[in-house]
Write an enzyme that holds these catalytic residues in place. Structure first.
Site, PDB file in Angstrom:
ATOM      1  N   CYS A 123      -2.160   5.407   0.550  1.00 11.25           N
ATOM      2  CA  CYS A 123      -3.026   6.104   1.489  1.00 11.25           C
ATOM      3  C   CYS A 123      -2.607   7.564   1.630  1.00 11.25           C
ATOM      4  CB  CYS A 123      -2.947   5.397   2.845  1.00 11.25           C
ATOM      5  SG  CYS A 123      -4.178   5.980   3.990  1.00 11.25           S
TER       6      CYS A 123
ATOM      7  N   CYS B 249     -20.756  19.362 -30.565  1.00 11.97           N
ATOM      8  CA  CYS B 249     -20.040  19.239 -29.284  1.00 11.97           C
ATOM      9  C   CYS B 249     -20.690  18.213 -28.354  1.00 11.97           C
ATOM     10  CB  CYS B 249     -19.960  20.591 -28.589  1.00 11.97           C
ATOM     11  SG  CYS B 249     -21.521  21.179 -27.932  1.00 11.97           S
TER      12      CYS B 249
ATOM     13  N   CYS C 256     -27.164  25.533 -25.394  1.00 18.77           N
ATOM     14  CA  CYS C 256     -26.388  25.908 -26.580  1.00 18.77           C
ATOM     15  C   CYS C 256     -26.241  27.420 -26.670  1.00 18.77           C
ATOM     16  CB  CYS C 256     -27.065  25.366 -27.839  1.00 18.77           C
ATOM     17  SG  CYS C 256     -26.073  25.618 -29.321  1.00 18.77           S
TER      18      CYS C 256
ATOM     19  N   CYS D 131     -26.009  19.516 -26.072  1.00 21.47           N
ATOM     20  CA  CYS D 131     -27.479  19.443 -26.006  1.00 21.47           C
ATOM     21  C   CYS D 131     -27.944  18.021 -25.743  1.00 21.47           C
ATOM     22  CB  CYS D 131     -28.106  20.004 -27.273  1.00 21.47           C
ATOM     23  SG  CYS D 131     -27.493  19.206 -28.777  1.00 21.47           S
TER      24      CYS D 131
ATOM     25  N   ASN E 206       0.847  -1.199   0.000  1.00 24.37           N
ATOM     26  CA  ASN E 206       0.000   0.000   0.000  1.00 24.37           C
ATOM     27  C   ASN E 206       0.876   1.241   0.000  1.00 24.37           C
ATOM     28  OD1 ASN E 206      -1.689   2.102   0.525  1.00 24.37           O
ATOM     29  ND2 ASN E 206      -2.691   1.170   2.306  1.00 24.37           N
ATOM     30  N   PHE E 207       1.079   1.811  -1.196  1.00 24.36           N
ATOM     31  CA  PHE E 207       1.817   3.065  -1.315  1.00 24.36           C
ATOM     32  C   PHE E 207       0.853   4.198  -1.644  1.00 24.36           C
ATOM     33  CE2 PHE E 207       5.718   0.605  -3.088  1.00 24.36           C
ATOM     34  CZ  PHE E 207       5.961   0.088  -1.827  1.00 24.36           C
TER      35      PHE E 207
ATOM     36  N   CYS F 268     -23.835  23.989 -36.229  1.00 21.62           N
ATOM     37  CA  CYS F 268     -23.600  23.060 -35.119  1.00 21.62           C
ATOM     38  C   CYS F 268     -22.186  22.488 -35.223  1.00 21.62           C
ATOM     39  CB  CYS F 268     -24.643  21.937 -35.164  1.00 21.62           C
ATOM     40  SG  CYS F 268     -24.337  20.594 -34.008  1.00 21.62           S
TER      41      CYS F 268
ATOM     42  N   CYS G 259     -39.764  15.051 -28.154  1.00 25.09           N
ATOM     43  CA  CYS G 259     -39.455  16.316 -27.474  1.00 25.09           C
ATOM     44  C   CYS G 259     -40.609  16.754 -26.578  1.00 25.09           C
ATOM     45  CB  CYS G 259     -39.170  17.385 -28.537  1.00 25.09           C
ATOM     46  SG  CYS G 259     -38.993  19.035 -27.835  1.00 25.09           S
TER      47      CYS G 259
HETATM   48  C1  LIG Z   1     -12.703   3.890   4.957  1.00 22.28           C
HETATM   49  C2  LIG Z   1     -11.690   3.433   3.941  1.00 22.28           C
HETATM   50  C3  LIG Z   1     -10.528   2.806   4.359  1.00 22.28           C
HETATM   51  C4  LIG Z   1      -9.568   2.390   3.454  1.00 22.28           C
HETATM   52  N1  LIG Z   1      -8.478   1.737   3.891  1.00 22.28           N
HETATM   53  C5  LIG Z   1      -7.545   1.278   3.008  1.00 22.28           C
HETATM   54  C6  LIG Z   1      -6.442   0.510   3.435  1.00 22.28           C
HETATM   55  O1  LIG Z   1      -6.273   0.211   4.610  1.00 22.28           O
HETATM   56  N2  LIG Z   1      -5.555   0.094   2.525  1.00 22.28           N
HETATM   57  C7  LIG Z   1      -5.695   0.372   1.191  1.00 22.28           C
HETATM   58  O2  LIG Z   1      -4.860  -0.063   0.388  1.00 22.28           O
HETATM   59  N3  LIG Z   1      -6.762   1.077   0.742  1.00 22.28           N
HETATM   60  C8  LIG Z   1      -7.691   1.528   1.617  1.00 22.28           C
HETATM   61  N4  LIG Z   1      -8.788   2.209   1.151  1.00 22.28           N
HETATM   62  C9  LIG Z   1      -8.913   2.504  -0.283  1.00 22.28           C
HETATM   63  C10 LIG Z   1      -9.745   1.466  -1.036  1.00 22.28           C
HETATM   64  O3  LIG Z   1      -9.164   0.173  -0.992  1.00 22.28           O
HETATM   65  C11 LIG Z   1      -9.951   1.837  -2.513  1.00 22.28           C
HETATM   66  O4  LIG Z   1      -8.683   1.898  -3.141  1.00 22.28           O
HETATM   67  C12 LIG Z   1     -10.627   3.174  -2.711  1.00 22.28           C
HETATM   68  O5  LIG Z   1     -11.619   3.360  -1.712  1.00 22.28           O
HETATM   69  C13 LIG Z   1     -11.276   3.294  -4.093  1.00 22.28           C
HETATM   70  O6  LIG Z   1     -12.249   2.290  -4.333  1.00 22.28           O
HETATM   71  P1  LIG Z   1     -13.849   2.497  -4.121  1.00 22.28           P
HETATM   72  O7  LIG Z   1     -14.243   3.678  -4.933  1.00 22.28           O
HETATM   73  O8  LIG Z   1     -14.464   1.192  -4.555  1.00 22.28           O
HETATM   74  O9  LIG Z   1     -14.063   2.737  -2.666  1.00 22.28           O
HETATM   75  C14 LIG Z   1      -9.758   2.621   2.069  1.00 22.28           C
HETATM   76  C15 LIG Z   1     -10.948   3.233   1.642  1.00 22.28           C
HETATM   77  C16 LIG Z   1     -11.909   3.622   2.548  1.00 22.28           C
HETATM   78  C17 LIG Z   1     -13.178   4.266   2.076  1.00 22.28           C
END
Ligand SMILES: Cc1cc2nc3c(=O)[nH]c(=O)nc-3n(C[C@H](O)[C@H](O)[C@H](O)COP(=O)(O)O)c2cc1C
Ligand SMILES: Cc1cc2nc3c(=O)[nH]c(=O)nc-3n(C[C@H](O)[C@H](O)[C@H](O)COP(=O)(O)OP(=O)(O)OC[C@H]3O[C@@H](n4cnc5c(N)ncnc54)[C@H](O)[C@@H]3O)c2cc1C
Ligand code: SF4
Lengths: 436, 493
Positions: free
Chosen positions: A134, A390, A351, A393, A131-132, A387, A341
């Site tokens: 959070c 885009c 528009c 509408c 987990n890099f 038009c 419509c």
């Molecule tokens: C309350 C909460 C706690 C989380 N804790 C972790 C965690 O401990 N480790 C981790 O890798 N991701 C953690 N996540 C991230 C989720 O694994 C996920 O990557 C992220 O929420 C996006 O997915 P989602 O839109 O389905 O929630 C946490 C997310 C939430 C909402």
């Protein structure tokens, strides 16, 4: 019937639907319930030196009645003991040998990484997820996104894990970075077998206008949180595709971010994911949502003649191209179906004030009568010559299939921006005049 | 004026158009998104068959319509009929939590129709066939909703099933009795075909007791299910009752379901005797066939009407008139022997028992047709002949164990109108399914657990969502019905 099982970097799972590391993946009890409901894998709540959480941890973005379109948390990694977590992983793995159980890890020193990877392996985990990602709480201590935001540090730590790992290493990436592929490449350079993305985005969901404290309010103060849920899906899809399309990344991808239905999941698969992970939607509705996900994905694959999930993986990746290769001579215009419509005229004002002033309000005579339209009430009419196609509408129109975008034959060959620049340089055509 | 067809086929088709038309796909998605996806939702508990309603509705939002259909049909084999004929206001929709937010409930009935129409229009086989055959054979006597509910469940559990049905078509009152503007008979007949597709054998036109002796069935089958429904209409016991312009509501409604509508005779001025749902169904259909005036004659007051409130509203919208505290004492004929009028007398409500008749108040109302809807006979008489040892309740219904459907004869089970005295299609299906599970347990020694409803998985007490719970919360429209044992029969004379 299509085969839903997947092999993700050597991790076998009966289906591509995994519970993401987070509150729903906190205990053996939950893992049992998840597998009984039909989930194929569980990425355990991140294990590390136990932390202490605050009370009041979540807040949400609700829009016009729809709740939890976006979800924000200031929770940290697992608050249970390392021993408990690994013991329960072993228990779960014993009872569900054919399901994927992945240990999410976050520690600091090389020695600790060695120890935790070994303990996960001993517990029987099918893989580890580093987990890099959070974005709060842990990065202040030099972990989580503090690692993920610096490719060199990412590479170093992955290589520490690699030194001892005998099971696949997944690196979970943070989206709080300018170029996601640089982080993915670093993971690969360090020896990762796969990547998962996205973790949460840094966020503040709202401010309470009476107390002037953002939510979640922890005794009069708040903190930067991590954002997820349906609202982040477009960001996650973009990053998943970017990694899938980049040959220098070249790793299997577990797609995460805003997935709640089989349709969301299928989109991640089409943009390059091999498995998907879900957190917020489970927190909202429970594990039971997987029943529809399994049925729906199965039916979709069958209807498209695909025999396995892998047939879908990556199918849409090549259709996302560099802008300068798109055809400048492609032309579409809006067309209104007057039998549908309802006369809301939302397209006109969109528009008129928000686009190119080419939907007029005209007398309705001779243009059919859509449901509920008052006789004589002016109705919108597109001036097709003006038009620009885009789509605005058709996006604004509240009636299904009422405004469709019609492709027109431009009568000239395809030409991209790059072609155009080359032709200009060769003097083969005059510059295209600017829009009036 | 003599009774006879009153309108041409086109006019009748317009009048008989469905009162609850199907939802468009876009409208269905909008309607489905209103559901909160409650866990252990009250609507599930309010449904006698325990359909996992929030799950099927969520599947509609993701365009997983085959899956939605499977969720419905695996709990209730007649889910397509029930979507049209159930009194949802006092069942699932009456229990929807949105009432508490001051909103109208989720349109569960119409959403259920949306999903099941998808399955039937494409003839999808959404129910898995039985894993293995058990080798047991079970006879289902009567091919109405109760019999079909029992037969479908038994077949899915691997038993050989033969349904004996005396009419040329199965489906019971669901094929022959439902108000035409609620549902056309072809929906019910398609369901019968689906049950046949599960491997159930149908022997139509075979009346048990006349065409095949009961003893043979007891000898040849491991277990029996009694699903005979109720008997013919009760008599008024007044002069003129046998005149040609006097009909039984149930018989007359059956005509609507077995011949072209523009050949069904109706009067110019019609008196309908009784205040139950059958009486009001007759009223609404008589008006739609072209009767100019329809008068409901009921011997108690408006608050005592056993019919559902929404049925009364529908009758009022259709221009019906109500005479309360009134009872017929004779039906009169003209010189040609056709009905010319009905002599009525006022009644006085007593504290207990039937209202008292006041003969001094007699007056004559000119009518040319009388429809009797004062309840159907209980099946006691015929059952005493067929199975002399079968225990009956004092009112003539079959005595049975409320949780298993088992009668005093261990291999004989029952459910539906002949056991409950006359309730709804959905009750009959649920009771048939319940009996099937009991028969399975008796024959194999194995209890049926499941299919697990995802929206109730883990609920303590009733984790499998067997669906036999009673409504736990019902919206105010349910005013009186819960206390009435004979909603379709009208007041007992
Ligand atoms: C309350 C909460 C706690 C989380 N804790 C972790 C965690 O401990 N480790 C981790 O890798 N991701 C953690 N996540 C991230 C989720 O694994 C996920 O990557 C992220 O929420 C996006 O997915 P989602 O839109 O389905 O929630 C946490 C997310 C939430 C909402
Ligand atoms: C006029 C009317 C309108 C109704 N409208 C509604 C409604 O809108 N919604 C709703 O939910 N419910 C309605 N009901 C109630 C519902 O139709 C019944 O509760 C339900 O059909 C009962 O099912 P059953 O299988 O017990 O009996 P039945 O439907 O009566 O079926 C019994 C079957 O057994 C057969 N049978 C009888 N004797 C023999 C024999 N000896 N041998 C072989 N076969 C035999 C019969 O031919 C019949 O097919 C209505 C009832 C009536 C009378
Ligand atoms: S009670 Fe209403 S809101 Fe709740 S699940 Fe049922 S239909 Fe949906």
């Amino acid at each position: 019937m299509a085969d839903l099982s997947v092999n993700f970097a050597g991790i076998r799972s009966p289906n591509p639907f995994w519970v993401a590391s987070g509150p729903p993946a906190n205990t053996a009890y939950q893992a049992h319930r998840a597998f009984a409901a039909g989930w194929g894998g569980v990425v355990w709540k991140t294990i590390g030196d136990p932390i202490v959480n605050v009370s009041s941890r979540y807040s949400a973005l609700n829009i016009t009645g729809a709740r939890m379109l976006g979800f924000n948390n200031i929770e940290l990694i697992s608050d249970r003991s390392v021993e408990t977590n690994f013991r329960e992983i072993a228990e779960v793995k014993k009872r569900w040998p054919n399901h994927a159980v992945i240990a999410s890890l976050m520690v600091e020193t090389r020695a600790q990484w060695h120890e935790f990877v070994r303990r996960a392996t001993d517990a029987g985990a099918d893989g580890v997820e580093l987990n890099f990602g959070c974005p709060h709480g842990m990065c202040e201590r030099g972990m989580g996104s503090a690692v993920g935001q610096q490719p060199a540090v990412t590479e170093k730590i992955v290589s520490w894990a690699r030194e001892v790992a005998t099971i696949p290493i997944i690196v979970k990436l943070t989206p709080n970075i300018t170029d996601i592929t640089s982080a993915a490449r670093a993971a690969r350079a360090g020896g990762a077998d796969a990547i998962s993305l996205i973790n949460t985005l840094s966020s503040i969901t709202q401010v309470d206008l009476d107390t002037l404290v953002p939510e979640p309010n922890v005794g009069g103060a708040s903190s930067h949180g991590g954002y997820c849920g349906p609202a982040v899906k477009p960001i996650a899809l973009n990053m998943v595709q970017a990694c899938a399309a980049d040959p220098t990344v070249g790793l299997p991808i577990s797609g995460i971010g805003g997935i709640g239905t089989w349709r969301d999941a299928a989109e991640f698969l089409a943009l390059g994911a091999t498995s998907v992970q879900v957190c917020t939607a489970i927190m909202h509705h429970g594990f039971r949502i997987v029943e529809d996900m399994l049925e729906g994905l199965q039916a979709y694959l069958d209807s498209k003649g695909m025999t396995r999930v892998g047939d879908l993986t990556g199918r849409a990746v090549p259709t996302v191209r560099k802008w300068e290769t798109l055809n400048l001579n492609y032309r579409r215009v809006a067309r209104i179906d007057y039998d549908r419509c309802i006369g809301c005229n939302l397209c006109h004002i969109a528009c008129e004030d928000g686009a190119h002033q080419c939907i007029d309000l005209v007398a309705p005579e001779g243009r059919g009568t859509g449901p509920g339209r008052l006789p004589g009430k002016p109705i919108p009419q597109v001036r097709e010559a003006d038009c620009v196609g885009c789509n605005l509408c058709s996006l604004v129109c509240p009636v299904e299939d009422c405004i469709t975008m019609i492709t027109q034959d431009p009568g000239v060959p395809e030409m991209s921006w790059t072609d155009y620049q080359e032709k200009l340089a060769r003097g083969e055509m005059p510059p295209i005049p600017p829009h009036p | 004026m003599p009774t006879g067809p009153k309108l041409d086929a086109a006019a009748i088709a317009t009048n008989m158009a469905e009162i609850h038309p199907p939802l468009s796909p876009a409208a269905a998605v909008v309607a489905a998104h209103r559901c909160l996806f409650c866990f252990d939702a009250p609507c599930i508990r309010a449904c006698p068959t325990g359909i996992d309603i929030p799950s099927f509705i969520r599947k509609i939002t993701t365009d997983n319509l085959a899956g939605a259909g499977r969720t419905i049909l695996s709990a209730n084999i007649l889910g397509a009929s029930c979507a049209r004929v159930c009194p949802t206001a006092v069942l699932c929709e009456g229990a929807c939590v949105l009432h508490s937010r001051g909103e109208s409930p989720v349109e569960i009935g119409r959403l259920q129709r949306h999903a099941t129409d998808y399955v039937f229009e494409r003839q999808l086989q959404v129910l898995p066939s039985a894993a293995t055959a058990t080798g047991f054979r079970v006879a289902v006597l009567g091919g109405g909703p109760a019999g079909l509910g029992c037969a479908a469940e038994l077949a899915q559990l691997g038993h050989g099933v033969t349904v004996f049905e005396k009419r040329p078509h199965a489906g019971g009152l669901n094929t022959h009795g439902i108000a035409y503007y609620k549902m056309k008979p072809d929906v019910s007949l398609a369901e019968v075909e689906m049950v046949a597709g599960l491997g159930v054998e149908f022997r139509r036109g075979v009346e048990v007791g006349r065409d095949i002796p009961m003893a043979n069935l007891e000898r040849d089958f491991a277990a029996l299910f009694l699903g005979f429904g109720l008997g013919g209409g009760r008599r008024l016991g007044i002069p003129g009752e046998n005149l040609p312009g006097v009909v039984e509501a149930v018989d007359w409604i059956e005509q609507l379901h077995t011949r072209p509508l523009d050949t069904v005779a109706v009067g110019e001025s019609v008196a309908v005797i009784g205040g139950g749902n059958t009486a009001l169904d007759a009223v609404n259909q008589a008006r739609r066939l072209g009767a100019r005036q329809v008068v409901v004659i009921y011997r108690r007051g408006v608050d005592d009407l056993p019919a559902y409130d929404f049925e009364r509203q529908l009758a009022l919208q259709g221009g019906a008139e109500f005479l309360f505290y009134t009872t017929p004492v004779a039906i009169l004929a003209d010189a040609a022997g056709a009905v010319s009028g009905i002599r009525l007398a006022a009644t006085r409500a007593l504290r207990t028992g039937d209202p008292e008749l006041d003969r001094n108040t007699a007056q004559v109302m000119a009518v040319d047709m009388v429809i009797k809807a004062v309840g159907q006979e209980k099946p006691g008489a015929i059952l005493r002949q067929l199975l002399p040892d079968l225990a009956l309740n004092p009112d003539g219904t079959v005595r049975h164990d409320a949780t298993t459907g088992q009668t005093n004869l261990p291999r004989v089970f029952t459910g539906g109108d002949c056991a409950n005295g006359g309730r709804e299609v959905v009750n009959a299906v649920a009771e048939g399914k319940r009996a099937a599970r009991s028969i399975h347990a008796l024959l194999t020694g194995k209890a049926v657990t499941g299919p697990v409803q995802s929206s109730r998985a883990g609920v303590t007490g009733n984790p499998w969502g067997a669906g036999f719970d009673q409504p736990i919360r019902v919206a105010p429209v349910a005013r009186k019905h819960s206390s009435k044992e004979d909603a379709h029969g009208g007041p007992v004379r």
